[in-house]
Write a protein that holds these residues in place. Structure first.
Motif, PDB file in Angstrom:
ATOM      1  N   ASP A   1       0.819  -1.207   0.000  1.00  0.00           N
ATOM      2  CA  ASP A   1       0.000   0.000   0.000  1.00  0.00           C
ATOM      3  C   ASP A   1       0.859   1.264   0.000  1.00  0.00           C
ATOM      4  N   GLU A   2       1.963   1.244   0.768  1.00  0.00           N
ATOM      5  CA  GLU A   2       2.861   2.402   0.798  1.00  0.00           C
ATOM      6  C   GLU A   2       3.555   2.590  -0.548  1.00  0.00           C
ATOM      7  N   ARG A   3       3.911   1.484  -1.196  1.00  0.00           N
ATOM      8  CA  ARG A   3       4.519   1.592  -2.535  1.00  0.00           C
ATOM      9  C   ARG A   3       3.526   2.165  -3.537  1.00  0.00           C
ATOM     10  N   ASP A   4       2.275   1.692  -3.446  1.00  0.00           N
ATOM     11  CA  ASP A   4       1.237   2.229  -4.338  1.00  0.00           C
ATOM     12  C   ASP A   4       1.050   3.725  -4.109  1.00  0.00           C
ATOM     13  N   ALA A   5       1.074   4.136  -2.845  1.00  0.00           N
ATOM     14  CA  ALA A   5       0.949   5.562  -2.526  1.00  0.00           C
ATOM     15  C   ALA A   5       2.142   6.338  -3.080  1.00  0.00           C
ATOM     16  N   TYR A   6       3.344   5.755  -2.992  1.00  0.00           N
ATOM     17  CA  TYR A   6       4.529   6.425  -3.534  1.00  0.00           C
ATOM     18  C   TYR A   6       4.441   6.519  -5.063  1.00  0.00           C
ATOM     19  N   LEU A   7       3.944   5.475  -5.705  1.00  0.00           N
ATOM     20  CA  LEU A   7       3.759   5.513  -7.160  1.00  0.00           C
ATOM     21  C   LEU A   7       2.804   6.643  -7.531  1.00  0.00           C
ATOM     22  N   ASP A   8       1.688   6.768  -6.804  1.00  0.00           N
ATOM     23  CA  ASP A   8       0.744   7.860  -7.066  1.00  0.00           C
ATOM     24  C   ASP A   8       1.418   9.221  -6.845  1.00  0.00           C
ATOM     25  N   PHE A   9       2.202   9.320  -5.767  1.00  0.00           N
ATOM     26  CA  PHE A   9       2.939  10.557  -5.484  1.00  0.00           C
ATOM     27  C   PHE A   9       3.885  10.893  -6.637  1.00  0.00           C
TER      28      PHE A   9
END
Length: 185
Positions: free
Chosen positions: A88-96
């Motif tokens: 989930d944190e990686r997905d959030a970083y990808l969105d960022f």
């Protein structure tokens, strides 16, 4: 099963690069990588562009394409490392990252994990002078990034360039000390 296929592909790519590679480079205290012997290494031309917030490391090039590498801090991600993040944190970083690179028409292409476990997010980007691949991992709040592009700005990145780029990315590993022990980037 999906993970097994990805690991098998990474191993095959590592073997392919090892067979075709004759050169290893250590980028200061940051990391080591292997690259095809048809590339020329330049780690001096743009050192004057290094500032407190940007470190130009090197470029690898031949008559067809160039790989350019740098380090930059990522605001809001101080102390964070991509390989330690949850999915989930990686997905959030990808969105960022997609939002942060929106001015460059960033599009997510792939992710690749180096043989030592560094996950890289791969994008296409365009700053107005031609489309290129941009790969990034985050280590302790620092963007470890590499750009790869054809030297002819009118030639768009393709699957062949992506495969070659990913073959270099999967070799990135921590710098080895004189005693053979790896140390963190």
């Amino acid at each position: 099963m999906k993970k097994l296929v990805a690991l098998t592909l990474a191993a095959l790519l590592a073997f392919t690069l090892t067979a075709a590679s004759a050169a290893t480079y250590t980028a200061g205290k940051f990391y080591t990588l292997d690259y095809p012997d048809d590339l020329t290494l330049d780690d001096t031309s743009y050192t004057d562009e290094t500032t407190d917030s940007y470190i130009w490391l090197y470029m690898l090039y031949n008559e067809d394409y160039t790989i350019d590498a740098a380090l930059e801090p990522v605001a809001g991600y101080e102390g964070k490392t991509l390989y330690e993040m949850t999915e989930d944190e990686r997905d959030a970083y990808l969105d960022f990252a997609l939002e942060d690179f929106a001015d460059y028409n960033a599009e997510y292409v792939d992710d690749v994990t180096s043989t030592s476990g560094f996950p890289f997010l791969v994008f296409t980007m365009d700053e107005g002078d031609g489309v290129y691949y941009f790969a990034e991992t985050l280590i302790n709040g620092t963007s470890v990034n590499l750009c790869c592009y054809y030297n002819d700005a009118d030639t768009a990145p393709d699957d062949a360039l992506l495969l070659m780029f990913e073959q270099v990315l999967i070799t990135i590993r921590p710098v080895e000390e004189a005693d053979g022990a790896a140390k963190a980037a």
